[in-house]
Write a protein that holds these residues in place. Sequence first.
Motif, short mmCIF file in Angstrom:
data_model
loop_
_atom_site.label_atom_id
_atom_site.label_comp_id
_atom_site.label_asym_id
_atom_site.label_seq_id
_atom_site.Cartn_x
_atom_site.Cartn_y
_atom_site.Cartn_z
N LEU A 64 -22.39 -7.59 3.98
CA LEU A 64 -22.94 -6.36 4.55
C LEU A 64 -21.81 -5.41 4.95
O LEU A 64 -21.86 -4.21 4.65
CB LEU A 64 -23.81 -6.71 5.76
CG LEU A 64 -24.58 -5.60 6.44
CD1 LEU A 64 -25.56 -4.94 5.49
CD2 LEU A 64 -25.33 -6.15 7.64
N VAL A 65 -20.79 -5.94 5.61
CA VAL A 65 -19.65 -5.11 6.02
C VAL A 65 -18.93 -4.55 4.79
O VAL A 65 -18.57 -3.36 4.74
CB VAL A 65 -18.68 -5.92 6.91
CG1 VAL A 65 -17.38 -5.18 7.14
CG2 VAL A 65 -19.35 -6.25 8.24
N THR A 66 -18.75 -5.39 3.79
CA THR A 66 -18.10 -4.96 2.55
C THR A 66 -18.92 -3.86 1.88
O THR A 66 -18.36 -2.83 1.44
CB THR A 66 -17.92 -6.15 1.58
OG1 THR A 66 -17.18 -7.17 2.24
CG2 THR A 66 -17.19 -5.73 0.32
N ASP A 67 -20.23 -4.07 1.80
CA ASP A 67 -21.10 -3.07 1.18
C ASP A 67 -21.07 -1.75 1.94
O ASP A 67 -21.09 -0.67 1.34
CB ASP A 67 -22.54 -3.58 1.08
CG ASP A 67 -22.70 -4.68 0.04
OD1 ASP A 67 -21.78 -4.85 -0.78
OD2 ASP A 67 -23.74 -5.38 0.06
N LEU A 68 -21.02 -1.83 3.26
CA LEU A 68 -20.96 -0.60 4.07
C LEU A 68 -19.66 0.16 3.80
O LEU A 68 -19.67 1.39 3.69
CB LEU A 68 -21.06 -0.94 5.57
CG LEU A 68 -22.46 -1.23 6.10
CD1 LEU A 68 -22.38 -1.77 7.53
CD2 LEU A 68 -23.33 0.02 6.07
N SER A 69 -18.57 -0.57 3.67
CA SER A 69 -17.29 0.10 3.43
C SER A 69 -17.18 0.68 2.02
O SER A 69 -16.39 1.58 1.78
CB SER A 69 -16.13 -0.86 3.69
OG SER A 69 -16.11 -1.89 2.72
N HIS A 70 -17.99 0.16 1.10
CA HIS A 70 -17.98 0.66 -0.27
C HIS A 70 -19.11 1.65 -0.55
O HIS A 70 -19.31 2.06 -1.69
CB HIS A 70 -18.07 -0.50 -1.27
CG HIS A 70 -16.82 -1.30 -1.35
ND1 HIS A 70 -16.62 -2.43 -0.59
CD2 HIS A 70 -15.69 -1.14 -2.09
CE1 HIS A 70 -15.44 -2.94 -0.87
NE2 HIS A 70 -14.83 -2.16 -1.77
N GLY A 71 -19.87 1.97 0.48
CA GLY A 71 -20.91 2.98 0.35
C GLY A 71 -22.13 2.54 -0.45
O GLY A 71 -22.69 3.33 -1.21
N ALA A 72 -22.57 1.28 -0.28
CA ALA A 72 -23.76 0.79 -0.99
C ALA A 72 -24.98 1.57 -0.53
O ALA A 72 -25.01 2.16 0.55
CB ALA A 72 -23.94 -0.69 -0.71
N ASN A 73 -26.04 1.52 -1.35
CA ASN A 73 -27.23 2.29 -1.00
C ASN A 73 -27.94 1.67 0.21
O ASN A 73 -27.81 0.48 0.50
CB ASN A 73 -28.17 2.44 -2.21
CG ASN A 73 -28.79 1.13 -2.64
OD1 ASN A 73 -28.88 0.19 -1.88
ND2 ASN A 73 -29.22 1.08 -3.89
N VAL A 74 -28.71 2.48 0.90
CA VAL A 74 -29.37 2.09 2.14
C VAL A 74 -30.34 0.94 1.93
O VAL A 74 -30.44 0.02 2.75
CB VAL A 74 -30.10 3.32 2.76
CG1 VAL A 74 -30.89 2.91 3.98
CG2 VAL A 74 -29.09 4.40 3.10
N ASP A 75 -31.07 0.97 0.82
CA ASP A 75 -32.04 -0.08 0.52
C ASP A 75 -31.37 -1.45 0.49
O ASP A 75 -31.86 -2.42 1.08
CB ASP A 75 -32.72 0.22 -0.83
CG ASP A 75 -33.84 -0.74 -1.14
OD1 ASP A 75 -34.66 -1.01 -0.22
OD2 ASP A 75 -33.90 -1.24 -2.29
N HIS A 76 -30.23 -1.56 -0.16
CA HIS A 76 -29.49 -2.82 -0.25
C HIS A 76 -28.98 -3.25 1.14
O HIS A 76 -29.08 -4.43 1.51
CB HIS A 76 -28.31 -2.66 -1.22
CG HIS A 76 -27.49 -3.90 -1.36
ND1 HIS A 76 -27.93 -5.00 -2.08
CD2 HIS A 76 -26.26 -4.22 -0.88
CE1 HIS A 76 -27.00 -5.94 -2.02
NE2 HIS A 76 -25.98 -5.50 -1.31
N VAL A 106 -29.78 -11.26 7.59
CA VAL A 106 -28.94 -11.65 8.73
C VAL A 106 -29.80 -11.81 9.99
O VAL A 106 -29.70 -12.82 10.70
CB VAL A 106 -27.80 -10.63 8.97
CG1 VAL A 106 -27.08 -10.91 10.28
CG2 VAL A 106 -26.82 -10.65 7.80
N VAL A 107 -30.67 -10.86 10.25
CA VAL A 107 -31.51 -10.89 11.46
C VAL A 107 -32.47 -12.08 11.42
O VAL A 107 -32.62 -12.81 12.41
CB VAL A 107 -32.28 -9.56 11.63
CG1 VAL A 107 -33.34 -9.67 12.71
CG2 VAL A 107 -31.31 -8.43 11.95
N ILE A 108 -33.11 -12.31 10.27
CA ILE A 108 -34.04 -13.44 10.16
C ILE A 108 -33.29 -14.76 10.32
O ILE A 108 -33.77 -15.67 11.01
CB ILE A 108 -34.81 -13.38 8.82
CG1 ILE A 108 -35.80 -12.21 8.84
CG2 ILE A 108 -35.52 -14.70 8.54
CD1 ILE A 108 -36.50 -11.96 7.51
N SER A 109 -32.13 -14.88 9.74
CA SER A 109 -31.34 -16.11 9.87
C SER A 109 -30.92 -16.34 11.32
O SER A 109 -30.99 -17.47 11.82
CB SER A 109 -30.11 -16.06 8.96
OG SER A 109 -30.51 -16.00 7.61
#
Length: 167
Positions: free
Chosen positions: A26-38, A46-49
């Motif tokens: 998640l942190v990696t995706d945020l730093s690479h600008g992944a789409n909001v849906d992903h 993460v929250v469910i786990s």
Amino acid sequence: MYSIPLKEFVVILVLATVVVASGVDLVTDLSHGANVDHIVKEAIVVVISLAAIAWLLLGLRQQRLEIKSLQKELEVANTSRVRPRKYVLEARKKLGDVVTRQFSEWGLTGSEVEVGWLLLKGLSLKEIALVRNTQEKTVRQQASSIYKKAGVSGRHAFSAWFIEDIL
């Protein structure tokens, strides 16, 4: 010190691995600008786990508190202020010997003997499972085996087998 049963430990470990791996992703995706849906989907994982880990830990804590409560009740019962008279103690001893002998004649296993005594003392299947640190399903199977070996229909008939003619 309290130890977590192996099954629960493994589940918590797997969920913790999911949290860490998904969190890093998640942190990696945020730093690479992944789409909001992903990002939202990974955040949900993460929250469910985390919620599942919390739920398991709370359940284990509740179980531990119930065991402590049962142990305290047993301790209080064993240290009752009113001491029975000698003839009561003798009768208890004789009944205990009879029960032990009968368990042996029925061919009860060691675990069945433990469960049999706890059934005679009036503990529920759930309480027996907590005291013996085992699954309620296991205790239920052991109790059924005891009833079958004793030739009785259930819990009440099992207890009555020992005290029916006394009363």
